[in-house]
Design a protein around this motif. Structure first.
Motif, PDB file in Angstrom:
ATOM      1  N   ALA A  20       0.871  -1.177   0.000  1.00 54.98           N
ATOM      2  CA  ALA A  20       0.000   0.000   0.000  1.00 54.98           C
ATOM      3  C   ALA A  20       0.907   1.226   0.000  1.00 54.98           C
ATOM      4  N   TRP A  21       0.527   2.256  -0.776  1.00 55.79           N
ATOM      5  CA  TRP A  21       1.381   3.438  -0.836  1.00 55.79           C
ATOM      6  C   TRP A  21       0.607   4.682  -1.267  1.00 55.79           C
ATOM      7  N   VAL A  22       1.149   5.828  -0.843  1.00 54.73           N
ATOM      8  CA  VAL A  22       0.713   7.143  -1.306  1.00 54.73           C
ATOM      9  C   VAL A  22       1.974   7.969  -1.560  1.00 54.73           C
ATOM     10  N   GLY A  23       1.962   8.735  -2.626  1.00 50.40           N
ATOM     11  CA  GLY A  23       3.086   9.622  -2.900  1.00 50.40           C
ATOM     12  C   GLY A  23       4.139   9.009  -3.794  1.00 50.40           C
ATOM     13  N   ASP A  24       5.363   9.539  -3.667  1.00 51.76           N
ATOM     14  CA  ASP A  24       6.427   9.124  -4.573  1.00 51.76           C
ATOM     15  C   ASP A  24       7.561   8.381  -3.890  1.00 51.76           C
ATOM     16  N   SER A  25       7.328   7.881  -2.671  1.00 50.53           N
ATOM     17  CA  SER A  25       8.298   6.913  -2.157  1.00 50.53           C
ATOM     18  C   SER A  25       8.045   5.643  -2.964  1.00 50.53           C
ATOM     19  N   ARG A  26       9.075   4.891  -3.238  1.00 50.97           N
ATOM     20  CA  ARG A  26       8.971   3.789  -4.196  1.00 50.97           C
ATOM     21  C   ARG A  26       9.519   2.511  -3.597  1.00 50.97           C
ATOM     22  N   ALA A  27       8.919   1.382  -3.980  1.00 51.94           N
ATOM     23  CA  ALA A  27       9.403   0.067  -3.569  1.00 51.94           C
ATOM     24  C   ALA A  27       9.703  -0.751  -4.816  1.00 51.94           C
ATOM     25  N   VAL A  28      10.852  -1.456  -4.768  1.00 50.67           N
ATOM     26  CA  VAL A  28      11.222  -2.369  -5.845  1.00 50.67           C
ATOM     27  C   VAL A  28      11.590  -3.715  -5.230  1.00 50.67           C
ATOM     28  N   LYS A  43       9.245  -2.932 -10.260  1.00 50.74           N
ATOM     29  CA  LYS A  43       8.652  -1.915  -9.404  1.00 50.74           C
ATOM     30  C   LYS A  43       7.431  -2.510  -8.704  1.00 50.74           C
ATOM     31  N   LEU A  44       7.345  -2.297  -7.415  1.00 50.32           N
ATOM     32  CA  LEU A  44       6.165  -2.712  -6.660  1.00 50.32           C
ATOM     33  C   LEU A  44       5.147  -1.585  -6.585  1.00 50.32           C
ATOM     34  N   THR A  45       5.606  -0.355  -6.777  1.00 49.20           N
ATOM     35  CA  THR A  45       4.744   0.817  -6.688  1.00 49.20           C
ATOM     36  C   THR A  45       4.941   1.693  -7.916  1.00 49.20           C
ATOM     37  N   SER A  46       4.011   2.585  -8.124  1.00 49.12           N
ATOM     38  CA  SER A  46       4.157   3.612  -9.152  1.00 49.12           C
ATOM     39  C   SER A  46       4.014   4.961  -8.454  1.00 49.12           C
ATOM     40  N   ASP A  47       4.801   5.924  -8.871  1.00 46.75           N
ATOM     41  CA  ASP A  47       4.780   7.227  -8.214  1.00 46.75           C
ATOM     42  C   ASP A  47       3.435   7.915  -8.423  1.00 46.75           C
ATOM     43  N   HIS A  48       2.905   8.471  -7.350  1.00 49.81           N
ATOM     44  CA  HIS A  48       1.683   9.266  -7.443  1.00 49.81           C
ATOM     45  C   HIS A  48       2.093  10.720  -7.683  1.00 49.81           C
ATOM     46  N   ASN A  49       2.107  11.087  -8.942  1.00 47.83           N
ATOM     47  CA  ASN A  49       2.457  12.449  -9.310  1.00 47.83           C
ATOM     48  C   ASN A  49       1.710  12.830 -10.580  1.00 47.83           C
ATOM     49  N   GLY A  88       0.830  23.399  -4.559  1.00 49.43           N
ATOM     50  CA  GLY A  88       2.183  23.420  -5.116  1.00 49.43           C
ATOM     51  C   GLY A  88       3.019  22.202  -4.752  1.00 49.43           C
ATOM     52  N   LEU A  89       2.409  21.023  -4.830  1.00 45.45           N
ATOM     53  CA  LEU A  89       3.117  19.789  -4.465  1.00 45.45           C
ATOM     54  C   LEU A  89       3.509  18.983  -5.696  1.00 45.45           C
ATOM     55  N   ALA A  90       4.635  18.270  -5.584  1.00 43.80           N
ATOM     56  CA  ALA A  90       5.088  17.404  -6.669  1.00 43.80           C
ATOM     57  C   ALA A  90       4.376  16.058  -6.637  1.00 43.80           C
ATOM     58  N   VAL A  91       3.709  15.741  -5.539  1.00 46.58           N
ATOM     59  CA  VAL A  91       2.969  14.479  -5.434  1.00 46.58           C
ATOM     60  C   VAL A  91       1.477  14.755  -5.555  1.00 46.58           C
ATOM     61  N   SER A  92       0.747  13.755  -6.027  1.00 48.59           N
ATOM     62  CA  SER A  92      -0.701  13.897  -6.163  1.00 48.59           C
ATOM     63  C   SER A  92      -1.457  13.158  -5.065  1.00 48.59           C
ATOM     64  N   ARG A  93      -0.734  12.347  -4.293  1.00 48.85           N
ATOM     65  CA  ARG A  93      -1.318  11.674  -3.128  1.00 48.85           C
ATOM     66  C   ARG A  93      -0.329  11.815  -1.977  1.00 48.85           C
ATOM     67  N   ALA A  94      -0.864  12.025  -0.792  1.00 54.88           N
ATOM     68  CA  ALA A  94      -0.026  12.176   0.394  1.00 54.88           C
ATOM     69  C   ALA A  94      -0.878  11.976   1.636  1.00 54.88           C
TER      70      ALA A  94
END
Length: 189
Positions: A20-28, A43-49, A88-94
């Motif tokens: 489970a993830w939100v944002g641009d921290s990434r798991a591989v 990649k286990l996650t995709s960046d939310h941006n 003004g955030l680089a992420v779309s989920r947080a």
């Protein structure tokens, strides 16, 4: 301004990994074949941006817009309320971004969740913030971890994670830039 998060839950009985993830921290995840063969990384996650078409659509539907601005690692898309100067955030989920969530739901707190069956070559998981991924590729990070582990099979994954973070920091410094936050977690499966 909120925070990103990535959570992994290992189900050893059925060889599955919950993510489970939100944002641009990434798991591989990855490993190498027998006798140190070809390295595989997934990649286990995709960046939310704002690069994600699905996230862009959600942002536009919520009354937002995407603006390309300069950042330490080059041009980057940021999420704003249409015609405004927030959030003004680089992420779309947080998690926790009050301004981005309270006014128009531009920034979603809903995590993406999935389940993955572990494969025979899945030996290492790396979870890290964009401070690592902006300057180290996924294959490069996995190779680094596998080499450290082969060099010393008794290596503590926390020590390997620290060395990987130091590599990222040195690259930020070599670019003449201050580093982004660098958080790294390594787990051996």
């Amino acid at each position: 301004s909120g925070s990103t998060a990535t959570v992994l839950l290992l189900h050893p009985q059925n060889s599955k990994l919950g993510i489970a993830w939100v944002g641009d921290s990434r798991a591989v995840i990855g490993g190498s074949g027998s006798f140190g063969g070809t390295v595989t990384v997934s990649k286990l996650t995709s960046d939310h941006n704002a690069k994600s078409p699905a996230e862009r659509w959600r942002i536009f539907q919520a009354g937002g817009e995407i603006r390309r601005l300069s950042s330490r690692s080059g041009p980057r898309d940021y999420v704003f309320a249409r015609g405004e100067n927030y959030p003004g955030l680089a992420v779309s989920r947080a998690m926790g971004d009050f301004v981005g969530k309270s006014r128009t739901q531009l920034i979603s707190g809903n995590p993406e969740v999935k389940l993955r069956k572990l494969g025979a070559t899945d030996k290492v998981v790396i979870v890290a913030s964009d401070g690592l991924w902006d300057v180290v590729t996924e294959p490069e990070a996995l190779n680094f971890v596998l080499k450290e582990q082969r060099r010393n099979p008794a290596s503590d994954p926390n020590d390997i994670a620290s060395k990987l973070a130091q590599l990222a920091r040195s690259r930020w410094v070599a670019c003449g830039d201050s580093s982004d936050d660098i958080s790294v977690l390594v787990a051996m499966l």
